[in-house]
Design a protein around this motif. Structure first.
Motif, PDB file in Angstrom:
ATOM      1  N   THR A   1     -13.168  25.839 -26.507  1.00 17.38           N
ATOM      2  CA  THR A   1     -13.077  24.913 -25.192  1.00 17.38           C
ATOM      3  C   THR A   1     -12.022  24.976 -25.223  1.00 17.38           C
ATOM      4  O   THR A   1     -11.210  25.208 -23.824  1.00 17.38           O
ATOM      5  CB  THR A   1     -13.768  23.689 -26.159  1.00 17.38           C
TER       6      THR A   1
ATOM      7  N   THR B   1     -27.094  17.690 -23.451  1.00 19.79           N
ATOM      8  CA  THR B   1     -26.735  17.145 -21.750  1.00 19.79           C
ATOM      9  C   THR B   1     -26.923  15.691 -22.068  1.00 19.79           C
ATOM     10  O   THR B   1     -28.226  15.586 -22.559  1.00 19.79           O
ATOM     11  CB  THR B   1     -26.293  17.726 -20.878  1.00 19.79           C
TER      12      THR B   1
ATOM     13  N   ASN C   1     -14.745  14.987 -24.135  1.00 19.73           N
ATOM     14  CA  ASN C   1     -14.086  14.188 -25.397  1.00 19.73           C
ATOM     15  C   ASN C   1     -13.560  15.533 -26.285  1.00 19.73           C
ATOM     16  O   ASN C   1     -12.929  15.313 -27.012  1.00 19.73           O
ATOM     17  CB  ASN C   1     -15.527  13.975 -25.891  1.00 19.73           C
ATOM     18  N   ARG C   2     -14.004  17.144 -25.994  1.00 19.29           N
ATOM     19  CA  ARG C   2     -13.564  17.988 -27.199  1.00 19.29           C
ATOM     20  C   ARG C   2     -12.039  17.977 -27.027  1.00 19.29           C
ATOM     21  O   ARG C   2     -11.779  17.734 -27.875  1.00 19.29           O
ATOM     22  CB  ARG C   2     -14.350  19.599 -27.081  1.00 19.29           C
TER      23      ARG C   2
ATOM     24  N   CYS D   1     -23.230  24.208 -26.262  1.00 19.47           N
ATOM     25  CA  CYS D   1     -23.184  22.996 -26.258  1.00 19.47           C
ATOM     26  C   CYS D   1     -23.603  21.870 -26.807  1.00 19.47           C
ATOM     27  O   CYS D   1     -24.951  23.069 -26.973  1.00 19.47           O
ATOM     28  CB  CYS D   1     -22.323  21.699 -25.266  1.00 19.47           C
TER      29      CYS D   1
ATOM     30  N   THR E   1     -18.106  16.193 -21.697  1.00 17.55           N
ATOM     31  CA  THR E   1     -18.563  16.929 -22.997  1.00 17.55           C
ATOM     32  C   THR E   1     -16.870  17.842 -23.177  1.00 17.55           C
ATOM     33  O   THR E   1     -16.556  17.588 -24.356  1.00 17.55           O
ATOM     34  CB  THR E   1     -19.656  17.933 -24.004  1.00 17.55           C
TER      35      THR E   1
ATOM     36  N   CYS F   1     -22.138  22.729 -20.307  1.00 18.20           N
ATOM     37  CA  CYS F   1     -22.300  21.502 -20.934  1.00 18.20           C
ATOM     38  C   CYS F   1     -21.799  21.419 -19.730  1.00 18.20           C
ATOM     39  O   CYS F   1     -20.966  21.451 -18.905  1.00 18.20           O
ATOM     40  CB  CYS F   1     -21.615  21.810 -21.830  1.00 18.20           C
ATOM     41  N   HIS F   2     -21.891  19.789 -19.898  1.00 17.23           N
ATOM     42  CA  HIS F   2     -21.195  18.735 -19.265  1.00 17.23           C
ATOM     43  C   HIS F   2     -19.938  18.527 -18.872  1.00 17.23           C
ATOM     44  O   HIS F   2     -19.565  18.847 -20.534  1.00 17.23           O
ATOM     45  CB  HIS F   2     -22.224  17.154 -19.426  1.00 17.23           C
TER      46      HIS F   2
END
Length: 413
Positions: free
Chosen positions: A328, A400, A355-356, A397, A352, A348-349
């Protein structure tokens, strides 16, 4: 056969001299290669000698003796060293053979026309002699040409080494001298490309050479290949297209303008190669497009320290978590800090990805809002990629959230 030749020896000798004159004139008039190489006197003497050798070969064969081919071999060696095309040499021998048979029949007919049938059994013998002489010329020519080509390759390799490695021997050519011998301009636009050794050593070497592409002088070594690229008006990026047909990794230096700068360009190209991924498909790395990664590659000890200090907590995670965060981070950096673009590439969203990245900030103590911290993360990530034994594939990921539309990834640039 030997008897009839002895009977007409005096007349045959006179006719062979006339035939040598005729063949010399025809050769000089019809073959520019011979005309540029030899004067009439020398060519006529060589033809005269070869015709007499053919007659003597016929006599020796009739006595059961081998044909003396030393002169034919010497001629093949000499003409190869002089650069006369083999086609020209063989054409002269074939014409000489036909002219010799014509001269021989004319001499016999002038002596005693009734004796012509006695000459016929000698026809296949004479052609066999001429074939032996022609084969000896060809074999000697090709052997000499191969040896000369080897010497030329060795000289060319030594000149390229003087340019690409620098620090030439005190008695060796300077960079400007080596460039001149290779036909390179004193000033221009040059680059150096270093190609990694193929994974399969049995794979035949390929050479890109598209029409209109930059000229490349290749130096092949056991650990890979190095190319000196004469760019001319071509942009540096054209080297990537030039190397596209090769399934190899390659590094390309910046543009330099003089031959004495090529040794430095060679070092930078080797450094650029170290920034190209070891897996994931062929890739040509231009140094100026990956300077941070090149900086890390140039300092192996500091790169290891950078990995531990900046990304140590991430590297200590379980393998799947570690791989997820590093992938990521790399994608986010490739997308120039765009969370939306990174999400599209990762399927992925964007939440996401956010957050990572927040988790990565917490683990490393680096803030993505601080440019200095982003530089540290960029360099540390490059150090991790270069230090990895193999590049891991991008993991999928997590699903979602419900009701969220999964976006299609953008094509990679």
């Amino acid at each position: 056969m030997e008897r009839i030749i002895e009977e007409i020896r005096e007349d045959l000798t006179r006719r062979i001299a006339v035939a040598a004159d005729r063949l010399a004139d025809r050769t000089l008039a019809e073959d520019p290669a011979y005309a540029a190489l030899l004067g009439r006197t020398e060519l006529r003497e060589r033809i005269h000698h070869a015709l007499r050798q053919g007659v003597e070969g016929l006599v020796r064969t009739s006595r059961g003796l081998p044909v003396d081919l030393a002169d034919a071999r010497a001629t093949g060696t000499l003409r190869a060293e002089q650069g006369l095309p083999l086609t020209s040499l063989l054409r002269a021998y074939r014409r000489g053979g036909r002219l010799l048979w014509q001269t021989l029949t004319e001499a016999v007919a002038s002596y005693d026309r009734a004796a012509l049938p006695r000459l016929l059994p000698g026809a296949p013998v004479l052609w066999d002699v001429l074939d032996q002489m022609t084969d000896a010329v060809s074999e000697s020519y090709r052997r000499t040409e191969a040896a000369r080509a080897d010497r030329d390759r060795e000289r060319r390799a030594a000149l390229l080494d003087a340019l690409l490695d620098g620090a030439a021997a005190t008695d060796g050519p300077t960079a400007s001298e080596a460039a001149a011998r290779l036909g390179l301009p004193e000033r221009g636009r040059f680059a150096v490309v270093v190609v990694a050794a193929p994974d399969d050593p049995s794979r035949p070497a390929e050479r890109p050479g598209a029409t209109g592409a930059p000229r490349v002088l290749w130096r092949v070594r056991a650990d890979g290949e190095t190319g000196l690229v004469v760019l001319g008006h071509h942009p540096l990026e054209s080297v990537r297209d030039l190397l596209a047909p090769l399934a190899v990794r390659a590094g390309v230096s910046p543009v330099v303008e003089a031959p004495d700068q090529l040794a430095g360009a060679h070092r930078l190209a080797a450094l650029a190669l170290r920034t190209a991924p070891a897996s994931g498909g062929p890739r040509t790395a231009l140094l100026d497009e990956g300077l941070p990664a090149a900086l890390v590659a140039a300092q192996a000890e500091l790169a290891g320290r950078l990995r531990r200090v900046v990304l140590g907590p991430v590297l200590a995670l379980p393998p799947e978590d570690r791989r997820l965060l590093l992938t990521t981070l790399g994608t986010w950096l490739d997308c120039r800090g765009s969370t939306t673009s990174a999400a599209q590439r990762l399927y992925c969203h964007r939440n996401t990805v956010s957050n990572r990245m927040r988790r990565l900030e917490q683990l490393t103590g680096r803030s993505l809002a601080d440019p200095r911290h982003v530089v540290e993360l960029t360099l540390a990530h490059a150090a991790v990629v270069q230090g990895a034994a193999a590049q891991s594939p991008t993991p999928p990921c997590p699903p979602t959230p419900a009701g969220t539309v999964r976006r299609s990834p953008r094509p990679r640039g």
